[in-house]
Design a protein around this motif. Structure first.
Motif, short mmCIF file in Angstrom:
data_model
loop_
_atom_site.label_atom_id
_atom_site.label_comp_id
_atom_site.label_asym_id
_atom_site.label_seq_id
_atom_site.Cartn_x
_atom_site.Cartn_y
_atom_site.Cartn_z
N TYR A 33 0.83 -1.22 0.00
CA TYR A 33 0.00 0.00 0.00
C TYR A 33 0.86 1.26 0.00
CZ TYR A 33 -4.48 -2.42 0.54
OH TYR A 33 -5.59 -3.18 0.32
N LEU A 34 1.98 1.17 0.69
CA LEU A 34 2.88 2.33 0.73
C LEU A 34 3.46 2.59 -0.66
CD1 LEU A 34 3.65 4.21 3.02
CD2 LEU A 34 5.72 2.90 3.36
N ALA A 35 3.78 1.50 -1.38
CA ALA A 35 4.29 1.64 -2.75
C ALA A 35 3.20 2.22 -3.65
CB ALA A 35 4.74 0.28 -3.27
N ASN A 43 2.20 10.32 -9.70
CA ASN A 43 1.39 10.54 -10.89
C ASN A 43 0.28 11.58 -10.70
OD1 ASN A 43 2.23 8.46 -13.14
ND2 ASN A 43 2.44 7.44 -11.16
N GLY A 44 0.36 12.30 -9.61
CA GLY A 44 -0.56 13.42 -9.39
C GLY A 44 -1.89 13.07 -8.74
N PHE A 45 -2.04 11.84 -8.26
CA PHE A 45 -3.30 11.48 -7.59
C PHE A 45 -3.16 11.68 -6.08
CE2 PHE A 45 -3.00 8.78 -11.45
CZ PHE A 45 -4.07 9.31 -12.15
N ASP A 46 -3.27 12.93 -5.69
CA ASP A 46 -3.02 13.34 -4.30
C ASP A 46 -3.85 12.62 -3.26
OD1 ASP A 46 -1.05 15.05 -4.58
OD2 ASP A 46 -2.17 16.88 -4.07
N PHE A 47 -5.18 12.60 -3.53
CA PHE A 47 -6.10 12.05 -2.53
C PHE A 47 -5.91 10.54 -2.37
CE2 PHE A 47 -8.11 15.94 -4.01
CZ PHE A 47 -8.35 16.58 -2.82
N SER A 48 -5.72 9.86 -3.49
CA SER A 48 -5.51 8.42 -3.43
C SER A 48 -4.19 8.10 -2.73
CB SER A 48 -5.49 7.83 -4.84
OG SER A 48 -6.73 8.05 -5.45
N ALA A 49 -3.20 8.97 -2.91
CA ALA A 49 -1.91 8.77 -2.23
C ALA A 49 -2.14 8.77 -0.72
CB ALA A 49 -0.93 9.86 -2.61
N GLY A 50 -2.95 9.72 -0.25
CA GLY A 50 -3.28 9.80 1.18
C GLY A 50 -4.07 8.59 1.63
N TYR A 51 -4.99 8.14 0.78
CA TYR A 51 -5.83 6.98 1.10
C TYR A 51 -4.98 5.72 1.27
CZ TYR A 51 -8.71 2.92 -0.23
OH TYR A 51 -9.30 1.69 -0.30
N PHE A 52 -4.04 5.52 0.34
CA PHE A 52 -3.20 4.32 0.42
C PHE A 52 -2.21 4.39 1.59
CE2 PHE A 52 -4.37 3.50 -4.12
CZ PHE A 52 -4.97 2.28 -3.87
N LYS A 53 -1.79 5.60 1.93
CA LYS A 53 -0.90 5.76 3.09
C LYS A 53 -1.66 5.32 4.35
CE LYS A 53 2.28 7.57 5.88
NZ LYS A 53 1.56 7.32 7.12
N LYS A 54 -2.92 5.73 4.42
CA LYS A 54 -3.76 5.37 5.57
C LYS A 54 -3.96 3.84 5.61
CE LYS A 54 -8.23 6.62 7.34
NZ LYS A 54 -9.19 5.92 6.52
N TYR A 161 -9.52 12.54 -12.30
CA TYR A 161 -9.42 13.58 -11.27
C TYR A 161 -10.59 13.45 -10.28
CZ TYR A 161 -9.61 18.27 -9.21
OH TYR A 161 -9.69 19.30 -8.32
N GLU A 162 -11.78 13.21 -10.83
CA GLU A 162 -12.98 13.05 -10.00
C GLU A 162 -12.87 11.80 -9.12
OE1 GLU A 162 -15.66 14.82 -9.34
OE2 GLU A 162 -14.93 16.46 -10.59
N ILE A 163 -12.42 10.72 -9.74
CA ILE A 163 -12.28 9.45 -8.99
C ILE A 163 -11.32 9.66 -7.82
CG2 ILE A 163 -11.43 7.06 -9.10
CD1 ILE A 163 -12.27 7.11 -12.14
N ASP A 164 -10.20 10.30 -8.13
CA ASP A 164 -9.18 10.54 -7.10
C ASP A 164 -9.78 11.32 -5.92
OD1 ASP A 164 -6.58 10.63 -5.98
OD2 ASP A 164 -6.34 12.69 -6.69
N LYS A 165 -10.62 12.30 -6.25
CA LYS A 165 -11.21 13.14 -5.19
C LYS A 165 -12.18 12.33 -4.31
CE LYS A 165 -13.08 16.85 -6.90
NZ LYS A 165 -13.64 18.19 -7.08
N ARG A 166 -12.87 11.37 -4.96
CA ARG A 166 -13.90 10.64 -4.23
C ARG A 166 -13.38 9.45 -3.41
NH1 ARG A 166 -19.25 11.74 -5.42
NH2 ARG A 166 -19.45 13.44 -6.90
N VAL A 167 -12.23 8.94 -3.79
CA VAL A 167 -11.71 7.74 -3.11
C VAL A 167 -11.65 7.86 -1.58
CG1 VAL A 167 -9.57 6.39 -2.80
CG2 VAL A 167 -10.54 6.66 -5.06
N PRO A 168 -11.07 8.95 -1.03
CA PRO A 168 -10.97 9.00 0.44
C PRO A 168 -12.33 9.16 1.13
CG PRO A 168 -9.59 10.66 -0.61
CD PRO A 168 -10.49 10.14 -1.65
N LYS A 169 -13.37 9.50 0.33
CA LYS A 169 -14.68 9.73 0.96
C LYS A 169 -15.49 8.45 1.11
CE LYS A 169 -15.03 14.43 -0.77
NZ LYS A 169 -15.47 15.17 -1.93
N ILE A 170 -14.98 7.35 0.57
CA ILE A 170 -15.74 6.09 0.66
C ILE A 170 -15.81 5.65 2.12
CG2 ILE A 170 -15.83 3.66 -0.06
CD1 ILE A 170 -14.05 4.51 -2.46
#
Lengths: 178, 117
Positions: A33-35, A43-54, A161-170
């Motif tokens: 997950y860290l990788a 690759n610019g997917f900020d929110f997903s990066a945070g989600y995978f870190k969590k 971009y939209e998907i990336d924004k929504r991922v942490p909100k699941i």
């Protein structure tokens, strides 16, 4: 004649080994997950990066939970060695496909542990892993929902971009409990 | 000088070796190929796992000279075993049988404890 096998612990060799294998699996999942977090970040997917870190933190916490149990029961908990971790992924979608695949593998692994506990009549460990079995419902749900966003929103235009924004909100809502 | 006899119980004996248990030190004594090795239970189980994991069939099939022997060394055991295929088969059988007898002893303890309650 003393019972040397159970002198220090009530855990059988099989259960101790199984739990140590699970400790390794959780550690590998955490590294994976860290990788993924790093790939998303690059690759610019900020929110997903945070989600995978969590997610990575959560997997490590699961690993420590198992580690503590083995130690508390007088067993030998082994700090695992982690092999090479995949650092490149085919696409944004591929990252989530692999995450879901990983969660399904973890669920199956816990099912096998439950099965082994029953065969060995180790109901203490069986009771301990109930928490993980329950946790897997949420883990799988979140991973599956994230992947479904690709179908719902689509990847064209600003889709990713939209998907990336929504991922942490699941969120998984356990409506029928508590 | 006062000498203390070490009390050991036999767990299993085969034609090639034996495994004993010392209740005073909680150690196992593996007597194999003319040597006695003292092991903690964890080291004994580790040794068994390593020996079990050796692919005997591949060793037998391989024409390479390095396949004639296998070096077995585990953490917690000060002895390094250099074993031929025949010795490996014998050791594998000895360890498996001893492990089975230990489990049987464990089950007897469980039954006896259950009787006492």
């Amino acid at each position: 004649m003393k019972d040397l096998l159970r002198l220090r612990t009530s855990l059988t060799e099989v259960i101790e080994q199984t739990l140590n294998e699970q400790i390794k699996m959780e550690a590998e999942a955490s590294a994976m997950y860290l990788a993924m977090s790093s790939w998303c970040d690059r690759n610019g997917f900020d929110f997903s990066a945070g989600y995978f870190k969590k997610q990575s933190d959560e997997e490590r916490e699961h690993m420590l939970r198992l580690f503590k149990y083995v130690s508390d029961m007088g067993g030998r908990a082994v700090s695992p060695a982690i092999g090479d971790v995949q650092v490149e992924y085919d696409s944004f979608r591929n990252v989530f496909e692999m995450a879901l695949q990983q969660e399904i593998a973890v669920t199956q692994s816990f099912n096998r542990i439950a099965d082994r506990c029953q065969k060995e009549k180790d109901y203490v460990t069986f009771s301990f892993i109930q928490w993980f079995l329950k946790e897997q419902i949420e883990e799988e749900y979140v991973a599956r929902r994230a992947l479904e966003l690709f179908e719902l929103i689509g990847e064209d235009g600003t889709g990713r971009y939209e998907i990336d924004k929504r991922v942490p909100k699941i969120k998984y809502e356990n409506t029928y409990e508590d | 000088m006062k000498q203390t006899a070490i009390q050991t119980a036999e767990i299993y004996t085969s034609e090639t070796g034996a495994v004993y248990q010392c209740d005073r030190s909680n150690r196992l004594i593996l007597s194999f190929a003319g040597h006695a090795t003292v092991l903690k239970v964890e080291a004994f189980l580790r040794l068994k796992r390593v020996v079990d994991s050796i692919d005997l069939q591949a060793m037998a099939n391989s024409p390479a000279r390095c396949s004639d022997y296998e070096i077995v060394s585990v953490c917690g055991c000060d002895r390094c075993f250099v074993l031929t295929l025949t010795e490996l088969i014998a050791l594998k059988e000895l360890l498996a049988s001893a492990r089975f007898m230990m489990e049987l002893n464990s089950m007897l303890h469980q039954c006896l404890n259950a009787e006492l309650v």
